[in-house]
Structure formats: structure tokens, C-alpha cells
Design a protein around this motif. Sequence first.
Motif, PDB file in Angstrom:
ATOM      1  N   HIS A 186      39.882  25.480  11.483  1.00  0.00           N
ATOM      2  CA  HIS A 186      39.018  25.271  12.643  1.00  0.00           C
ATOM      3  C   HIS A 186      39.105  26.475  13.567  1.00  0.00           C
ATOM      4  CE1 HIS A 186      42.980  24.114  14.165  1.00  0.00           C
ATOM      5  NE2 HIS A 186      42.517  24.353  15.385  1.00  0.00           N
ATOM      6  N   ILE A 187      38.184  26.552  14.513  1.00  0.00           N
ATOM      7  CA  ILE A 187      38.211  27.611  15.516  1.00  0.00           C
ATOM      8  C   ILE A 187      39.019  27.108  16.704  1.00  0.00           C
ATOM      9  CG2 ILE A 187      36.847  29.097  17.021  1.00  0.00           C
ATOM     10  CD1 ILE A 187      36.495  29.683  14.042  1.00  0.00           C
ATOM     11  N   ASP A 188      40.059  27.853  17.091  1.00  0.00           N
ATOM     12  CA  ASP A 188      40.924  27.405  18.182  1.00  0.00           C
ATOM     13  C   ASP A 188      40.379  27.852  19.540  1.00  0.00           C
ATOM     14  OD1 ASP A 188      41.626  30.065  18.597  1.00  0.00           O
ATOM     15  OD2 ASP A 188      43.695  29.849  17.915  1.00  0.00           O
ATOM     16  N   GLN A 189      41.146  27.555  20.587  1.00  0.00           N
ATOM     17  CA  GLN A 189      40.696  27.826  21.955  1.00  0.00           C
ATOM     18  C   GLN A 189      40.485  29.307  22.237  1.00  0.00           C
ATOM     19  OE1 GLN A 189      43.196  25.847  20.869  1.00  0.00           O
ATOM     20  NE2 GLN A 189      43.874  24.401  22.445  1.00  0.00           N
ATOM     21  N   ALA A 210      47.677  22.322  11.669  1.00  0.00           N
ATOM     22  CA  ALA A 210      48.215  23.161  12.745  1.00  0.00           C
ATOM     23  C   ALA A 210      47.174  23.243  13.857  1.00  0.00           C
ATOM     24  CB  ALA A 210      48.543  24.562  12.227  1.00  0.00           C
ATOM     25  N   TYR A 211      47.622  23.005  15.103  1.00  0.00           N
ATOM     26  CA  TYR A 211      46.729  23.048  16.254  1.00  0.00           C
ATOM     27  C   TYR A 211      47.422  23.751  17.413  1.00  0.00           C
ATOM     28  CZ  TYR A 211      44.202  19.527  13.596  1.00  0.00           C
ATOM     29  OH  TYR A 211      43.531  18.862  12.595  1.00  0.00           O
ATOM     30  N   ILE A 254      48.599  24.351  21.083  1.00  0.00           N
ATOM     31  CA  ILE A 254      48.921  23.535  22.249  1.00  0.00           C
ATOM     32  C   ILE A 254      48.821  24.365  23.528  1.00  0.00           C
ATOM     33  CG2 ILE A 254      50.709  22.133  23.376  1.00  0.00           C
ATOM     34  CD1 ILE A 254      49.467  20.883  20.872  1.00  0.00           C
ATOM     35  N   SER A 255      49.299  25.594  23.458  1.00  0.00           N
ATOM     36  CA  SER A 255      49.217  26.528  24.573  1.00  0.00           C
ATOM     37  C   SER A 255      49.049  27.927  23.982  1.00  0.00           C
ATOM     38  CB  SER A 255      50.476  26.445  25.437  1.00  0.00           C
ATOM     39  OG  SER A 255      51.613  26.861  24.699  1.00  0.00           O
ATOM     40  N   LYS A 256      49.099  28.929  24.818  1.00  0.00           N
ATOM     41  CA  LYS A 256      48.876  30.303  24.336  1.00  0.00           C
ATOM     42  C   LYS A 256      49.821  30.679  23.199  1.00  0.00           C
ATOM     43  CE  LYS A 256      48.704  35.126  25.921  1.00  0.00           C
ATOM     44  NZ  LYS A 256      47.452  35.408  25.200  1.00  0.00           N
ATOM     45  N   ASP A 257      51.063  30.218  23.281  1.00  0.00           N
ATOM     46  CA  ASP A 257      52.062  30.653  22.304  1.00  0.00           C
ATOM     47  C   ASP A 257      52.720  29.519  21.523  1.00  0.00           C
ATOM     48  OD1 ASP A 257      51.953  33.491  22.926  1.00  0.00           O
ATOM     49  OD2 ASP A 257      52.876  32.951  24.838  1.00  0.00           O
ATOM     50  N   LEU A 258      52.263  28.263  21.699  1.00  0.00           N
ATOM     51  CA  LEU A 258      52.899  27.138  21.020  1.00  0.00           C
ATOM     52  C   LEU A 258      51.890  26.354  20.185  1.00  0.00           C
ATOM     53  CD1 LEU A 258      55.266  25.793  23.841  1.00  0.00           C
ATOM     54  CD2 LEU A 258      55.857  27.266  21.908  1.00  0.00           C
ATOM     55  N   PHE A 259      52.377  25.853  19.031  1.00  0.00           N
ATOM     56  CA  PHE A 259      51.493  25.231  18.053  1.00  0.00           C
ATOM     57  C   PHE A 259      52.140  23.970  17.482  1.00  0.00           C
ATOM     58  CE2 PHE A 259      50.681  29.650  18.473  1.00  0.00           C
ATOM     59  CZ  PHE A 259      49.304  29.760  18.460  1.00  0.00           C
ATOM     60  N   LEU A 260      51.326  22.927  17.344  1.00  0.00           N
ATOM     61  CA  LEU A 260      51.780  21.672  16.761  1.00  0.00           C
ATOM     62  C   LEU A 260      51.451  21.701  15.273  1.00  0.00           C
ATOM     63  CD1 LEU A 260      52.959  18.829  17.526  1.00  0.00           C
ATOM     64  CD2 LEU A 260      50.582  18.038  17.502  1.00  0.00           C
ATOM     65  N   THR A 267      48.713  15.590  12.062  1.00  0.00           N
ATOM     66  CA  THR A 267      49.109  15.116  13.388  1.00  0.00           C
ATOM     67  C   THR A 267      48.208  15.817  14.392  1.00  0.00           C
ATOM     68  OG1 THR A 267      51.410  14.811  12.690  1.00  0.00           O
ATOM     69  CG2 THR A 267      50.978  14.913  15.059  1.00  0.00           C
ATOM     70  N   ILE A 268      47.437  15.025  15.124  1.00  0.00           N
ATOM     71  CA  ILE A 268      46.423  15.552  16.029  1.00  0.00           C
ATOM     72  C   ILE A 268      46.897  15.392  17.469  1.00  0.00           C
ATOM     73  CG2 ILE A 268      44.034  15.311  16.819  1.00  0.00           C
ATOM     74  CD1 ILE A 268      43.476  14.070  14.009  1.00  0.00           C
ATOM     75  N   PHE A 269      46.881  16.472  18.221  1.00  0.00           N
ATOM     76  CA  PHE A 269      47.272  16.424  19.631  1.00  0.00           C
ATOM     77  C   PHE A 269      46.085  16.007  20.486  1.00  0.00           C
ATOM     78  CE2 PHE A 269      47.798  18.496  23.819  1.00  0.00           C
ATOM     79  CZ  PHE A 269      48.968  17.852  24.214  1.00  0.00           C
TER      80      PHE A 269
END
Length: 468
Positions: free
Chosen positions: A361-364, A414-415, A417-423, A454-456
Motif C-alpha cells: 500500500h501507499i503509506d503516509q 506492515a503499517y 505508525i509514526s515517522k520512524d515506527l512501524f507495526l 494486524t491493522i492499526f
Amino acid sequence: MIKKLIQKGSFILVLLALASCSNNQIISNINIGTHGNNELKIQIDVTTNDQAQVYAEYWSDKKGTQSKITSPISNSGLKHSLVLCNITPETSYSFQLITVQDGIKQTSKVYTFKSRKLPEWLQKQFKANCPKPELLPENFKKGFMLLAKRETPGTAYIVDYKGNLRWYHTLEGTGFKVVHYTKEQTILSILGTNDEPTSYGSEILEINLQGDTLTHIKKGEGDLKQVIHHEIIKKSANEIVTITVDQKIMDLTSIGGKKQDTINGDGILILDKKGKQLWKWSVFDDLDPFKDKDLLKTKKDWTHANSLSYDTDGNFLISFYNNGQIWKINSKTGKVIWKLGKGGTMKMPPDTNFSQAHAAHIDQDGSLLFFDNGVDIKQSSVFALKVDEKNNAVKLDFHIQLPKDIYNDRMGSAYRISKDLFLVCCSKRHITVLTNKKGVLLWALESEIPPYRTIFIPEEKLKPFLLN
């Protein structure tokens, strides 16, 4: 055992009955119980002696009125069913009912109830491990995660970062093969039986967070003729998008097969909520099976699409496990725009090579983000690539190599969560982790189930149904 526990609990429906609300003359009767025999959803049935709308304000006694939650308001009528979410097990609550007539509100006195403990089969499903909570971003602490159990009885779970079960929905007879949280605050899912493969099913179900069924389409109804699998999303509030098993009968005698042999490929199908077909696409429109030298071996699951999403321009991104590629497809014409991966059309430097992509997917930040199973090197990872369509090339944004002891050869997600963190979900390891770009794990959630993904879900997207 689980079925027996569910049946046993269903006999204890009404927790409390109240009547004669003296300081609200419109209300004549109140009954309180669990909604759908779900311990985290409390149903209040209210009878009014005149046409009115009703809603509830409720709070845990421990937190007090500063933590007051407001339920959705009912339609005008004489009978009203309110469902209260955000319930903690074995907790005392207080609530008031507010009636609305011609814009005039009347408030009842304060009533109380106590929630029951979770059934045994739902206890200890999740265990969170976080050595340094102060390193976790606030949006993660306030947010939630959606996971699902694919075997029967199927269960969709929403969990907080502490591993507490905050919401669930259980089905008898089918499993939640794939789940997706929508912009309409609903859970859209593919349902299937234990006899169907892990991420394959024959039903589409959409429920709201109160547990009510909004859409239910079974194979054979409307234009849903095929088995569906691996993905269920929305194009709009009334348009459901899924991946199908697209079968083609071909003469394979020239390569040692049968005169009428079946090849299982993949398709994309868009339906409305009544099951009417609005658009479809087939992998056979682009690929010639005879160019696959191993076709006799791969025909039963030729391409194995495993994720589908929309690019920012409204076209499709679809990933395939068996050929190790991600494609972009024009969502109007069905023409393949580019292919990324082994044997693809996009120029790829060596540091962008991957094995099998999931949840592409395309992230933020506009990067193509996906989980790489890493089958070639027996190490899973997360890739973020910058796609340059003008020059038909990609370059590496970043690559997170996960610890080898959570190598996950199938499924996963993988998604950002913030600029440098990923779930990151490592399905077969029964573990979801929060990692930084260096692959250092800051948090982990162990689950009894192997979640497909696992979806945030940020807290603001769950209000007013779930709050932290």
C-alpha cells in the motif's frame, strides 16, 4: 468446549431490570443486558410512552463523570435499543438516559450496572511486552489494533497496546478469513469455513461496532459467483472490492495436461452492497499461462494474489505471492500500468529486491510500503520504495530487516505508525511487533491466534465507540 461456553452464557441475558423513572416522565421501562451475548457490549432497551429519541451517557465509577461517554441517539419512536461499547470486564458503571422531544431534553436519574468477566475462552488471548513504555508514541498508546481468528468460531478482536481485549465479535460456523476497518467505522470481512483455505471464503460480511449486520452476501447470491480471498476493501460507502479466484479452462495436452484443464488465477471484483457486479478484472487479461514453464505444477494456484489497495491516483496496487511481483492496474480500463519485482517492467536497483510482498500500500509519506516474507534469504523485512512512474523505475526509501528469530514465510503485514515506527505482523510466529527503522523491537504482542494481518486504528477513528 468453546461452543458449550457460548451456549451456557446465552441463558444469562438480562442483568438488571428497571422501571418507573420518576424524574423522566417519558420513560416507562428500562431493561439492561448484554448485546448478542457479548460481555463488552451492553444493551439498554428503553420503552417510552410517547414518541421520542433516546441516548445514554455512561461512565465507569472508577473514572467518574469526567470519563463520560455518549451513545448514539435512537430514532424517534416508542421502543429504543442502545448499545454501549468501551466496556471493561468486571467494572461498575453508572448511566443516565436522555430523551429528546421537539428539541427538549429530559434526563433520568442515575442508574448502575456491573459488567461481567470475559468468558474463559477469551481470556489470555493476548500478551503485550514493552520494556520501556516511554519510548512508544502517544498515538500508538491511544490507538487500537484489529486482528481476527480464521477458524470457527470466527472472532474479530480489537486490542489496545497493553494487550487488553477491548472489543470482539464472534460468529458460529464461519471464520473471519480477512478483516478490514472502513472509513464508515465498520468492519468488512471475508468469511469462510474451516474446510476452505486459510484466507479464502465464500461470504462477505459488514458489521458496525455495535455488532449489527449491515451487509451479508453469500456466494451464489447476486453476482458473487466465485470464491473470494485475501482482500476486502471499499471504493466508496456502497462499493465493495475483493480478490476472486478466477478459473480458466484450457487445453493443456501440449504440455502434458488434460484436454480441459483448470487454471486457478486471480481477479478483481467490485460489487455493490446488494451483490450486483459493477466492475471486474482478470489476470488472464494480461498473462499467458503457457509462458509459465511450471504451469502443470502451478495451475492449482497460479499467481496467488494476496493484497489489494488503491494508489493515490485511484488505480489498483495488487501483490502476488507466487511470482514475487506487485502490479499497478488501471481501475477503469484494467490495463496493467507497471509490474514491480522479479521479471517486472520497473527498473530496480539491487537494494530493492524482495521475495514475496504482503499488504502492499501507499503509506503516509507516499512510499510503497509492504511486508516482505524474505523466503529467498530466510529473513523477513519491511520495504518502502519510491516509485518513479515517469522514468519507469524505483529507488529504496528504507529497508527494515527484522530479527531472524521472527522470520515469517507466509502472510504478514506492515503499517507506518509514526515517522520512524512501524507495526509489523509476523503471522506464523503469532506475534505483532513495533519496530524502528533499524529493526529494533520496542513492543511486542503475542497472540494465541495466528493473525493474517494486524491493522492499526487511531483512536479518533473509533470514537465514540472505543476510547482510551
